[in-house]
Design an enzyme around this catalytic site. Structure first.
Site, PDB file in Angstrom:
ATOM      1  N   CYS A   7      56.605  61.817  86.349  1.00 20.71           N
ATOM      2  CA  CYS A   7      55.435  61.684  87.222  1.00 20.71           C
ATOM      3  C   CYS A   7      55.789  62.040  88.661  1.00 20.71           C
ATOM      4  O   CYS A   7      56.773  61.521  89.203  1.00 20.71           O
ATOM      5  CB  CYS A   7      54.905  60.251  87.153  1.00 20.71           C
ATOM      6  SG  CYS A   7      53.552  59.928  88.306  1.00 20.71           S
ATOM      7  N   GLU A  10      12.580  67.898  95.967  1.00 19.36           N
ATOM      8  CA  GLU A  10      13.827  68.359  96.583  1.00 19.36           C
ATOM      9  C   GLU A  10      13.590  68.635  98.059  1.00 19.36           C
ATOM     10  O   GLU A  10      12.603  69.267  98.432  1.00 19.36           O
ATOM     11  CB  GLU A  10      14.291  69.634  95.885  1.00 19.36           C
ATOM     12  CG  GLU A  10      15.753  69.942  96.064  1.00 19.36           C
ATOM     13  CD  GLU A  10      16.607  69.287  94.989  1.00 19.36           C
ATOM     14  OE1 GLU A  10      17.819  69.548  94.979  1.00 19.36           O
ATOM     15  OE2 GLU A  10      16.085  68.513  94.167  1.00 19.36           O
ATOM     16  N   LYS A  36      15.118  75.973  90.226  1.00 16.84           N
ATOM     17  CA  LYS A  36      15.906  74.767  90.530  1.00 16.84           C
ATOM     18  C   LYS A  36      16.376  74.867  91.976  1.00 16.84           C
ATOM     19  O   LYS A  36      17.333  75.579  92.279  1.00 16.84           O
ATOM     20  CB  LYS A  36      17.090  74.651  89.584  1.00 16.84           C
ATOM     21  CG  LYS A  36      17.866  73.359  89.750  1.00 16.84           C
ATOM     22  CD  LYS A  36      18.976  73.255  88.723  1.00 16.84           C
ATOM     23  CE  LYS A  36      19.715  71.937  88.875  1.00 16.84           C
ATOM     24  NZ  LYS A  36      20.387  71.812  90.195  1.00 16.84           N
ATOM     25  N   LYS A  77      21.290  77.267  84.324  1.00 15.91           N
ATOM     26  CA  LYS A  77      22.004  77.691  85.519  1.00 15.91           C
ATOM     27  C   LYS A  77      22.204  79.206  85.535  1.00 15.91           C
ATOM     28  O   LYS A  77      22.374  79.841  84.497  1.00 15.91           O
ATOM     29  CB  LYS A  77      23.368  76.990  85.597  1.00 15.91           C
ATOM     30  CG  LYS A  77      23.288  75.473  85.740  1.00 15.91           C
ATOM     31  CD  LYS A  77      22.608  75.078  87.040  1.00 15.91           C
ATOM     32  CE  LYS A  77      22.755  73.604  87.322  1.00 15.91           C
ATOM     33  NZ  LYS A  77      24.077  73.220  87.805  1.00 15.91           N
ATOM     34  N   CYS A  81      55.449  58.407  90.708  1.00 16.62           N
ATOM     35  CA  CYS A  81      56.299  57.227  90.468  1.00 16.62           C
ATOM     36  C   CYS A  81      57.557  57.537  89.675  1.00 16.62           C
ATOM     37  O   CYS A  81      58.368  56.638  89.433  1.00 16.62           O
ATOM     38  CB  CYS A  81      55.495  56.146  89.751  1.00 16.62           C
ATOM     39  SG  CYS A  81      55.108  56.550  88.018  1.00 16.62           S
ATOM     40  N   TYR A 138      -2.845  74.814 117.323  1.00 13.46           N
ATOM     41  CA  TYR A 138      -2.199  73.662 116.690  1.00 13.46           C
ATOM     42  C   TYR A 138      -1.422  72.858 117.739  1.00 13.46           C
ATOM     43  O   TYR A 138      -1.520  71.627 117.807  1.00 13.46           O
ATOM     44  CB  TYR A 138      -1.265  74.141 115.579  1.00 13.46           C
ATOM     45  CG  TYR A 138      -0.592  73.043 114.798  1.00 13.46           C
ATOM     46  CD1 TYR A 138      -1.159  72.551 113.626  1.00 13.46           C
ATOM     47  CD2 TYR A 138       0.619  72.502 115.216  1.00 13.46           C
ATOM     48  CE1 TYR A 138      -0.541  71.545 112.893  1.00 13.46           C
ATOM     49  CE2 TYR A 138       1.238  71.494 114.504  1.00 13.46           C
ATOM     50  CZ  TYR A 138       0.653  71.019 113.339  1.00 13.46           C
ATOM     51  OH  TYR A 138       1.271  70.014 112.623  1.00 13.46           O
TER      52      TYR A 138
END
Length: 677
Positions: free
Chosen positions: A413, A176, A118, A319, A416, A38
Site C-alpha cells: 500500500c 434547470e 437535457k 447522452k 501504510c 420596459y
C-alpha cells in the site's frame, strides 16, 4: 390617466403590465415593447415603492434585484424526492429502454414519448402556494437540498406569481437553471476586468451564481430557468393533463418558461430521429446541453411503471457521444479508497475537453492498464464519458517517445505499506490494512459521519482529515470520546464550534439500524440494501449470525453482496468496531416485523387528497401503510378507496367517475379506531 390613480392602484397596474411583458418575452419569445419602455416602467415602479415602502410586495418585479445577504443556506426536505435519471449512451440502450417499458406494461403498441434537450445546468425545485413563489431549493441528494429562495427570486424569467387562476393551491415546479453561452462570455469578461478568476464553463457559472449567500450577486448574473416537470401538486382547481406534454403546456399558461425544442414522438425510432436532430442543432442553441431526455408521455403509464431506487422507469437521458482530445500521460499515482481499493490515477498534461480542463483521469485497475498497453510519456486520447467523467480510451502508438516508462503497480500500500491482495475473479487490488491504513481510515470516517449514515452536523471532511492526521480518531467510536478542550484548539474550530460538535455527536447516537448498517461501510451495501437487511432480520445480532443462504433471502441481496456482508461480520476487528460503538451509546429503536399479508388493509390501494384537519397528510399515509395499504399519488381503476379532505379537487371527481369508494377524514379516523379496537 395614470395620475388619476392612487399610488397603490398605479403600482398594481405597473406590476401587471411588467409581468405581462415578462411573459411575452420569456415564455412566448415575442417581446411587445422596446427595452426603453420596459425600463421606464421599472423606474416608475421603483419610485413608487421607494416613496411608499408599505406598498412593496414579495411578488413585485423589484424583488428580482436581490435582498440582504444570508449567513448560510438552510436545508430543505423535498416532499416528493427529486430523483435522477438512468442514462442511455447508444441506440441499443434506447431500444432496450423501450423494450423494458413494453414488457412491464405488457403492450406491443407504439409508446408516445415527450422529448426535450437535457439542459446542462443545475436542477431546481420551485414551490408556489396560492400562485405565489414561496420556496426554491437545489436537488441536493434528491431528498434534502438547500434553500435558495432569495436567489431564485432574482432570476429574470422566473414568475414570482403565477398567471391565471386555475393552478393548484400548492404547485412544485422542477426545472434547470442555466446560463447562456453569451451570458457566460459577458460574465467572464467582467470577472477578468475585476481581477477575479473566470469560470470554467456555463454550468459551473450557473451553479456558483445560485449558491451565492448575497442575492445581489445572483441578481447580477445572467441566469435563466426552464421548467421540465411537476413535483408536489395539491388541491387542483382544474384537472391536470393526462400526459406529460399537456402538463407542461399548463405550466406555460401559468407563466413558466419551457424549452422551445419540446416534441412528442412515437416509439424509440422517432426518439432516435429527434436525438440526431437535436445533436445537429446543438452548436446553434444559445445554451449548453449534454443530451436528450425521453419520458413516457402518458401519466397513467408513468404511474404503472413506477420507480427504481434512484430513478423513474419511465424516463431516460440519452447522452451525446463523449468529446475527445489528445493529451500526454505525465505520471501515474496510486490512490487508496474507503474499501482499500488501489486506483491508478493518470496525471495528464492539462487539456481542455468538452468545456473543462482535464488534468487527471482514472485508469481503474491493472487490467485496464494492460488493455490499453499504456506507458508514462504516451500520447493518449481523453474522453469525457457522458460529458462528465474523464477517461483515457486509447493511446497513440506511433507517437510513443523512446523514453516511455512502464507503469509499475505497487506490491504494498502506498499509504501504510500493508500488503496488497487481488482476489480471484476481481479486477481491483486492495490494501489489507483496514483502519490501520490512514487513507482508508479517513474515507471510512467520512462515510460514517455522512448525512445518509449517522449524519453528524458540523463534522465535515476537512475536520475529519485533521482529526485522523492528529491521531485523535482511529476508529469511529473515537468520535464519541472527543473532548471540547482539544477540539477547540484545532484549526477553524474555537470553543463554540467544539461544543456544537460534541452536542451533535451526542445527538447522532440515536439512529436506526438501517443507518447504522450503512455507516459501517460494508462493500456494496447502500441505503436501500441496509434498509432491506434491517427490515428482514430486525436485529443486528441476527445479521451477524446469518449465513449466506439467509442473507440471499433478503430482497435485492445476491451472491456477491451476501458474501461481502458475511465476510464483514466474520472479521474480528469489524466486530470490535461495532462493540465499541455500542458501548459509546449508539442505539436505535426496536423494529417490529411487518407481516404485510396479515395486516387488515393488505393489498388495498388508497389515495389521499385535499386538506386533512386532524392528521397531517404524512401521518395519515404512514398510518395507512402500517395497516398494510399501499398509498398512491393518483386515482385509477386499481384504487380501492379515496380519502377526501377539504377542497379535494379533480381526484375526487375522477374517483366518483370510476366508482371508487370515497371516505372523508372522519370516516378514515373511525376506520383506524375500529381496526385498532
Amino acid at each position: 390617466m395614470s395620475n388619476a390613480l392612487s399610488p397603490a392602484q398605479r403600482l398594481t397596474q405597473i406590476i401587471n403590465t411588467i409581468n405581462e411583458y415578462n411573459y411575452q418575452y420569456y415564455v412566448q419569445d415575442n417581446p411587445s415593447v422596446p427595452d426603453a419602455e420596459y425600463d421606464r416602467l421599472m423606474r416608475e415602479l421603483l419610485d413608487i415603492e421607494n416613496n411608499h415602502p408599505d406598498l412593496r410586495s414579495p411578488d413585485s418585479p423589484s424583488q428580482k434585484v436581490g435582498g440582504a445577504a444570508l449567513s448560510a443556506f438552510e436545508q430543505v426536505e423535498h416532499e416528493v424526492p427529486m430523483l435522477s435519471l438512468d442514462n442511455a449512451f447508444d441506440e441499443d440502450d434506447m431500444q432496450a429502454f423501450e423494450k423494458r417499458i413494453k414488457d412491464r406494461l405488457k403492450i406491443s403498441s407504439e409508446i408516445s414519448f415527450s422529448c426535450e434537450p437535457k439542459l446542462d445546468g443545475l436542477a431546481v425545485s420551485i414551490l408556489y402556494e396560492n400562485g405565489q413563489l414561496v420556496r426554491a431549493a437545489t436537488r441536493g441528494d434528491g431528498r434534502v437540498g438547500e434553500n435558495i429562495t432569495t436567489n431564485v427570486r432574482t432570476i429574470a424569467n422566473v414568475p414570482l406569481r403565477l398567471r391565471g387562476e386555475n393552478f393548484p393551491s400548492r404547485l412544485e415546479v422542477r426545472g434547470e437553471v442555466i446560463m447562456t453561452r453569451a451570458g457566460f462570455v459577458t460574465l467572464n469578461e467582467a470577472q477578468i476586468k475585476k481581477g477575479k478568476k473566470p469560470f470554467v464553463n456555463p454550468r459551473n457559472a450557473a451553479a456558483g451564481s445560485l449558491r451565492q449567500l448575497d442575492p445581489k450577486i445572483t441578481a447580477a448574473r445572467p441566469l435563466l430557468f426552464y421548467s421540465y416537470s411537476l413535483g408536489l401538486v395539491e388541491n387542483e382547481q382544474q384537472p391536470l393533463g393526462e400526459t406529460h406534454s399537456s402538463r407542461l403546456a399548463q405550466l406555460s399558461e401559468w407563466g413558466l418558461p419551457l424549452s422551445k425544442e419540446l416534441e412528442v414522438t412515437q416509439g424509440a425510432t422517432q426518439c432516435l430521429t429527434y436525438f440526431h436532430k437535436i445533436g445537429e442543432l446543438r452548436s446553434q442553441l444559445s445554451y449548453d446541453i449534454d443530451g436528450v431526455v425521453f419520458k413516457v408521455d402518458n401519466i397513467a403509464m408513468q404511474q404503472e411503471l413506477g420507480f427504481v431506487a434512484r430513478a423513474p422507469r419511465w424516463a431516460i437521458a440519452h447522452k451525446f457521444p463523449a468529446q475527445e482530445e489528445m493529451s500526454t500521460l505525465l505520471d501515474v499515482e496510486f490512490q487508496v479508497g474507503r474499501t482499500g481499493a488501489i486506483t491508478p490515477v493518470a496525471r495528464l498534461e492539462p487539456t481542455f475537453v468538452g468545456g473543462v480542463t482535464v488534468s487527471n483521469a482514472t485508469l481503474h485497475n491493472q487490467d485496464e492498464i494492460n488493455r490499453l498497453g499504456i506507458k508514462i510519456g504516451d500520447s493518449v486520447i481523453i474522453r469525457r464519458a457522458g460529458d462528465v467523467i474523464p477517461q483515457i480510451v486509447a493511446i497513440v502508438a506511433d507517437k510513443r517517445p523512446d523514453d516511455a516508462k512502464d507503469i509499475v503497480f505497487p506490491e504494498s500500500c502506498p499509504v501504510c505499506d500493508s500488503a496488497i491482495e487481488k482476489l480471484e475473479g476481481e479486477a481491483v487490488a486492495r490494501c489489507t490494512g483496514g483502519l490501520y491504513c490512514k487513507a482508508q481510515r479517513k474515507e471510512a470516517m467520512k462515510h460514517f459521519a455522512s448525512r445518509k449514515a449517522l449524519d453528524v452536523d458540523g463534522l465535515g471532511d476537512k475536520l475529519i482529515e485533521q482529526l485522523v492526521d492528529a491521531e485523535m480518531v482511529k476508529s469511529p467510536a473515537d468520535f464519541f470520546a472527543l473532548d471540547i478542550a482539544p477540539l477547540s484548539s484545532m484549526e477553524r474550530m474555537g470553543e463554540k464550534s467544539a461544543v456544537n460538535l460534541v452536542n451533535a455527536l451526542e445527538k447522532s447516537k440515536k439512529t436506526t439500524l438501517a443507518k447504522f448498517l450503512y455507516s459501517l461501510g460494508i462493500r456494496e451495501v447502500g441505503e436501500a440494501t441496509a434498509q432491506n437487511l434491517a427490515q428482514h432480520f430486525l436485529t443486528l445480532e441476527a445479521i451477524e449470525q446469518a449465513d449466506l443462504d439467509a442473507l440471499q433471502a433478503v430482497s435485492d441481496v445476491g451472491v456477491i453482496v451476501a458474501q461481502h456482508v458475511f465476510n464483514f461480520f466474520k472479521e474480528e476487528h469489524n466486530l470490535e468496531v461495532i462493540s465499541a460503538l455500542l458501548e459509546a451509546g449508539v442505539h436505535w429503536p426496536k423494529i417490529e416485523k411487518l407481516a404485510l399479508d396479515e395486516l387488515p388493509l393488505a393489498g388495498q390501494v388508497y389515495v389521499l387528497t385535499g386538506t386533512l384537519n386532524v392528521m397531517d397528510r404524512n401521518s395519515a399515509k404512514a398510518k395507512l401503510q402500517s395497516l398494510g395499504a399501499k398509498v398512491s399519488g393518483s386515482v385509477s381503476a386499481k384504487t380501492d378507496c379515496l380519502v377526501a379532505g377539504e377542497k379535494a379537487g379533480s381526484k375526487l371527481t375522477k374517483a366518483q367517475d370510476l366508482g371508487v369508494k370515497v371516505m372523508n377524514e372522519d370516516d378514515m379516523l373511525a376506520m383506524f379506531a375500529d381496526l385498532e379496537g
